[in-house]
Write an enzyme that holds these catalytic residues in place. Structure first.
Site, mmCIF file in Angstrom:
data_model
loop_
_atom_site.group_PDB
_atom_site.id
_atom_site.type_symbol
_atom_site.label_atom_id
_atom_site.label_comp_id
_atom_site.label_asym_id
_atom_site.label_seq_id
_atom_site.Cartn_x
_atom_site.Cartn_y
_atom_site.Cartn_z
ATOM 1 C CD GLU A 175 -71.042 85.332 93.873
ATOM 2 O OE1 GLU A 175 -71.852 84.640 94.426
ATOM 3 O OE2 GLU A 175 -71.255 85.872 92.804
ATOM 4 C CB ALA A 192 -109.110 91.328 95.386
ATOM 5 C CB THR A 233 -110.575 87.346 83.130
ATOM 6 O OG1 THR A 233 -110.745 86.471 84.343
ATOM 7 C CG2 THR A 233 -110.013 88.504 83.831
ATOM 8 C CG ASP A 259 -113.078 91.616 84.856
ATOM 9 O OD1 ASP A 259 -114.245 91.983 85.116
ATOM 10 O OD2 ASP A 259 -112.422 90.874 85.308
ATOM 11 C CG LEU A 312 -104.006 90.929 82.542
ATOM 12 C CD1 LEU A 312 -103.908 89.517 81.660
ATOM 13 C CD2 LEU A 312 -104.649 90.838 83.851
ATOM 14 C CG LEU A 355 -108.099 78.785 84.572
ATOM 15 C CD1 LEU A 355 -107.994 77.628 83.899
ATOM 16 C CD2 LEU A 355 -107.733 80.003 83.802
ATOM 17 C CB ALA A 376 -111.634 74.998 90.889
#
Length: 586
Positions: free
Chosen positions: A72, A184, A226, A230, A234, A323, A325
């Site tokens: 503002e 993905a 993961t 992988d 992150l 994980l 689910a």
């Protein structure tokens, strides 16, 4: 629409169709510019302000972060004299706390005659406060869905306001952070080949979008699989302005000793596991600087409640189906981002993005709400909400209002008062609150610091005879928000411990005391609030800061609370001495 307007049952004042479109356009614009702050310093709500005279916009502003110049005031400064008699459009009611009415006072002083608010503040102790303050000063205030609700254009504007602060609304309603599941997959629904290989399913453009999502989040959650398969970093390399904390969920702690996530030079990593599992590996992680949090039974719901306690607003889940689910089943996933690549890989054993949910009929399938489709390079991004945005709760009278009706309700009868984030009822006690200080430097010259946190972080390096240390001090002082100041100071301390003053551990309490003493001495309303807590124990409720905070289970030293109680005692003593002196003068 995905949310109900049934809670908004106030009398409706209709205006002409053209005016409707104009009002909606200005409110939508306020929501649009409010979103500019997402991903810079988090967590904080997103505030935008548009000042207009008819169809002409004369000023705009958005809150960059907690502790910075309010939206503002920025809009008022941009509009100048054109504010007189103009209308201000706000995507959300201001969050002014503790009589520190910068947003409200800036609109009133500028001569704004009318304010249109998209939504009331979701937090109960702030809800309606700024609206009442504006109305008490003779400013007309209209709230979408309450005072203005006639056309679909208003509903779309209201929707924009809800979306831009969905994390805060979900957090306030469900007491868990707003959680997004992102994955993905190929056109045939696989997130990896049968071998487990997954790089890269989606395009570079989609991966850039993922980094933007990371930059808007407070934490990223992955599972042990993961990490093992992988070895991710992150980090939000191409995304927003801050790096989210990385969280690994692992019941067994069957994790590799060498992993990118154990490098905390840029950003912290938390490992959540079950109590007592692999104590030797826990010690090894702690030696690397990784924070280990134990749960009696590790599950998504308890982890989200823990993240709520840490003050997180937004969580990004980048996990596999094993994980995702249970997270969906636990009701902690609120939105889904699915990147679909035009590829087919097949494989009966190739993993899918969501594991077993126990559904046996298509009628049991979970339907997304407010679904959006977007082409990103060769991929299609499908996004939508798994749960509708919660309705804003009814207005409940404040404790002060109840006390005037029922004198047996005492506003400050609690023996323990907790504070942590600046949005808490006692948020002004936080060292992150937006209260600038004028403090003398080592040469006796006064300098202005934007917040207590700026002063504290910079003084880790003050007095060190090194040009890089002096540069660090200036960098922290120039940080746009307390969150940024903290991030800069902590990162430099981790990466360049040689730049930290040698006596820091012995003087840091005194540094914090000096800053707090200044803050509560120069702001009368803060002093009054501190004195109003007399008889109560003050606890800085950070669950992870075991020095300044109270810790998750009360194991912290709570030095910030201790200093505030010490100051309270000193201020009360000064007040008593002043009263005695006045009596002697008489």
């Amino acid at each position: 629409m995905s949310f109900s307007l049934g809670a908004f049952s106030s009398p409706i004042s209709c205006i002409t169709s053209n005016s409707h479109s104009l009002e909606a356009a200005h409110i939508s614009r306020a929501a649009q510019i409010a979103d500019k702050s997402a991903g810079f310093t988090s967590p904080h709500p997103n505030f935008g302000c548009v000042i207009a005279v008819g169809k002409n916009v004369v000023g705009e502003g958005y809150l960059y972060a907690q502790g910075t110049k309010c939206a503002e005031l920025q809009a008022v400064e941009a509009a100048g004299e054109l504010c007189k008699g103009a209308t201000a459009y706000l995507n959300m009611e201001p969050g002014d706390c503790h009589a520190d009415q910068t947003s409200v006072s800036s609109l009133i002083k500028a001569g704004i005659s009318r304010v249109v608010v998209g939504i009331r503040h979701p937090l109960q102790h702030l809800r309606g406060k700024a609206i009442r303050a504006l109305r008490s000063e003779g400013v007309q205030v209209d709230v979408l869905g309450e005072d203005l609700q006639c056309k679909a254009t208003e509903e779309e504007a209201l929707k924009a306001c809800l979306f831009v602060n969905a994390p805060l609304i979900y957090r306030a309603a469900s007491r868990v952070p707003f959680s997004v599941l992102k994955y993905a997959m190929t056109l045939d629904g696989k997130i990896a080949a049968s071998s487990g290989h997954a790089s890269w399913i989606s395009s570079k453009q989609s991966r850039n979008r993922v980094n933007e999502l990371r930059g808007r989040s407070d934490a990223i959650i992955v599972g042990g699989n993961t990490v093992r398969k992988d070895n991710p970093r992150l980090t939000a390399r191409h995304g927003g302005g801050h790096l989210p904390v990385r969280v690994v969920m692992s019941q067994t702690l069957n994790l590799p000793e060498v992993a990118n996530l154990w490098d905390i030079s840029e950003v912290r990593t938390i490992v959540a596991t079950q109590r007592g599992v692999r104590k030797s590996f826990q010690k090894w992680l702690a030696f690397k600087g990784v924070e280990v949090v134990e749960f009696d039974i590790l599950n998504p719901r308890d982890l989200m409640e823990y993240c709520y306690d840490r003050g997180y607003l937004s969580i990004l889940w980048e996990c596999g189906g094993g994980l995702s689910a249970p997270a969906i089943s636990a009701g902690v996933i609120h939105k889904v981002y699915a990147f679909v690549a035009p590829k087919i890989i097949g494989g009966e054993n190739a993993p899918s993005p969501v594991g077993e949910l126990g559904m046996v009929e298509m009628s049991q399938a979970l339907n997304l709400i407010d679904v959006s489709y977007e082409q990103i390079g060769p991929d299609i991004l499908i996004s939508g909400f798994l749960q509708p945005i919660p309705e804003l709760t009814p207005i409940i009278p404040s404790v002060d209002e109840i006390s005037s009706i029922d004198p047996t309700v005492i506003p400050y009868e609690a023996n323990i008062i907790f504070f942590y984030k600046t949005w808490d009822p006692y948020g002004c006690f936080s060292n992150f609150s937006p209260h600038p200080l004028r403090m003398p430097d080592e040469n006796g010259k006064y300098q202005t610091w934007p917040s207590v946190e700026h002063y504290y972080q910079a003084h880790k390096f003050v007095g060190v005879n090194d040009p890089v240390a002096r540069e660090c001090v200036e960098q922290i002082k120039a940080a746009k928000s307390p969150e940024e100041a903290a991030r800069i100071g902590r990162t430099i301390q981790r990466q360049r411990s040689d730049l930290v003053r040698s006596d820091w551990e012995t003087v840091k309490i005194d540094v914090m005391y000096r800053a707090l003493n200044c803050k509560f001495s120069i702001y009368p309303h803060l002093n009054s609030m501190l004195l109003s807590t007399v008889g109560s124990v003050l606890v800085e409720a950070s669950p992870h800061d075991l020095f300044w905070g109270g810790g998750r289970e009360g194991e912290g030293l709570n030095y910030l609370g201790r200093l505030l109680m010490q100051l309270r005692s000193e201020f009360l003593g000064e007040s008593s001495m002043s009263s005695e002196s006045s009596c002697l003068d008489l």
